[in-house]
Design a protein around this motif. Structure first.
Motif, short mmCIF file in Angstrom:
data_model
loop_
_atom_site.label_atom_id
_atom_site.label_comp_id
_atom_site.label_asym_id
_atom_site.label_seq_id
_atom_site.Cartn_x
_atom_site.Cartn_y
_atom_site.Cartn_z
N HIS A 214 0.85 -1.21 0.00
CA HIS A 214 0.00 0.00 0.00
C HIS A 214 0.88 1.25 0.00
CE1 HIS A 214 -3.55 2.45 0.67
NE2 HIS A 214 -2.83 3.14 1.54
N VAL A 351 -4.15 -6.54 1.64
CA VAL A 351 -4.37 -5.24 2.29
C VAL A 351 -5.79 -5.15 2.86
CG1 VAL A 351 -4.53 -2.75 1.84
CG2 VAL A 351 -2.61 -4.07 0.96
N THR A 357 -5.62 1.10 5.91
CA THR A 357 -5.03 2.06 4.98
C THR A 357 -5.25 3.52 5.42
OG1 THR A 357 -7.04 1.98 3.66
CG2 THR A 357 -5.25 0.53 2.96
N TYR A 360 -2.55 3.47 8.83
CA TYR A 360 -1.25 2.84 8.57
C TYR A 360 -0.82 1.91 9.71
CZ TYR A 360 -0.84 6.32 4.82
OH TYR A 360 -1.04 7.09 3.70
#
Ligand code: F6P
Length: 367
Positions: A214, A351, A357, A360
């Motif tokens: 990512h 992911v 996302t 983090y």
């Protein structure tokens, strides 16, 4: 029947390899199992991976001594507790068209009168092993790489030891980070796979985890760090994979060129991020790249156990002529899988399942 088996390690070293060799030899030479198996084994260790198998001149005793050694239980008795590979390794691609070594390997396999070859490797070198299998060699694979990026197995030797090193090193950095009220950016290995960083971050409680799967925004990293500061947190640890990159940018390379398998030499993204944070957020930052410290040192208990199980399973595979396959751990059980299948794709972090996302960090809640 007597079987002569070669064993070699190729690609990056890691903890757990020597345990696998130890237990392979112990199981292969277990006299009690001879009547059951109907065969006896002789195990030839090949030094420095494919280079050794390509370079040895089997008719010359000096060359044999230079590139091979007879592995006996007496010789490997204490190997299981040591890191690295006692056989030595190299990172060369025998199928490189400019320096092709595959013909020499095929010839020497015959000249050494090997009945099978056990290869301890990661994605690239088990790929080489598979190509040699297709050319007629009796290949058995054992997965090893700290990156844990091989498909069709839940474990590759070396991962747990590397993970423990990351965790211990972050613990160590915390005391100095806390004393000075600094941010530490810690760069981990893993190439295209974020497993080491993700799980290292989980184990060590890193504030931010950045993985190759990512692309991150520097501004968001700074925002998270500033929020933490505003909450009274004196310091923060940012764990970043060597293959991670800011959105819109390329991977960072620490050296020119590529290795024999076409990989860039990754490194430096942690330094870049540390400098960006200092520049844009006026926070004090230090950068540490853990690099080969992650591959060095003694194997953890888990890597010793897995080395044991993988090594013993490799003997069973030879006994049952289960060639062109590798040992694998699936759902807690040892099994074997076709190399072809394991090499179809890299095992990267999913992911959606495992990564947050927005903040983090790892996605810990499934709800
Ligand atoms: O594949 C294992 C690995 O440790 C990667 O994580 C890393 O990018 C690479 O090897 C480093 O390779 P070398 O030992 O050749 O520097």
């Amino acid at each position: 029947m007597k079987l002569r088996v070669g064993i070699l390690t190729a690609g990056g070293d890691c903890a757990g390899i020597n345990s696998a060799i130890h237990w392979f030899v112990y199981s292969a030479m277990d006299r009690d199992l001879v009547p059951l198996r109907g065969m006896m084994f002789e195990v030839i260790g090949i030094r420095d991976g494919w280079l050794g198998l390509a370079s040895v001149k089997p008719e010359d005793p000096n060359s044999l001594g230079e590139w091979t050694l007879n592995l006996t239980p007496e010789l490997v008795r204490t190997w299981d507790r040591y890191g690295g590979t006692r056989l030595g390794t190299t990172r060369i691609n025998p199928f490189n068209p400019q320096t092709d070594l595959s013909e020499a390997i095929l010839e020497n396999y015959k000249k050494l009168q090997l009945n099978a070859l056990v290869v301890l490797g990661g994605f690239d070198n088990l790929g080489v092993a598979y190509r040699l299998y297709k050319k007629g060699l009796n290949i058995v694979g054992i997965p090893k790489t700290i990156d844990r990026d091989l498909s069709e197995t839940d474990y590759t030797l070396g991962f747990d030891s590397a993970l423990n090193t990351i965790t211990a090193d972050v613990d160590r950095l915390r005391t100095t980070a806390g004393s000075h009220g600094r941010i530490f950016v810690v760069e981990c290995m893993g190439r295209k796979a974020g497993w080491l960083t993700l799980e290292g971050g989980e184990a060590s409680g890193a504030a931010i985890i950045l993985i190759p799967e990512h692309d991150f925004l520097v501004e968001r990293v700074i925002e998270i760090l500033q929020n933490r500061k505003a909450q009274g947190k004196r310091y923060s640890i940012v764990l970043i994979s060597e293959g991670a990159k800011p959105r819109g940018m390329q991977e960072f390379r620490e050296r020119k060129g590529r290795d024999g398998f076409g990989h860039y030499y990754l490194g430096g993204v942690g330094k870049f991020l540390a400098e960006e944070i200092e520049k844009l957020a006026k926070l004090e930052v230090r950068y540490v790249a853990l690099k080969h410290l992650q591959r060095g040192g003694h194997p953890t208990a888990y890597d010793r156990r897995m080395g044991r199980k993988f090594g013993i399973a490799a003997v069973d595979m030879i006994v049952s002529e289960d060639f062109g396959r590798m040992v694998s751990l699936k759902h807690g059980e040892i099994t074997t899988v076709p190399l072809k299948k394991a090499l179809e794709r890299l095992n990267l972090v999913d992911v959606e399942k495992f990564y947050d996302t927005k903040d983090y960090k790892s996605k810990d809640v499934i709800l």
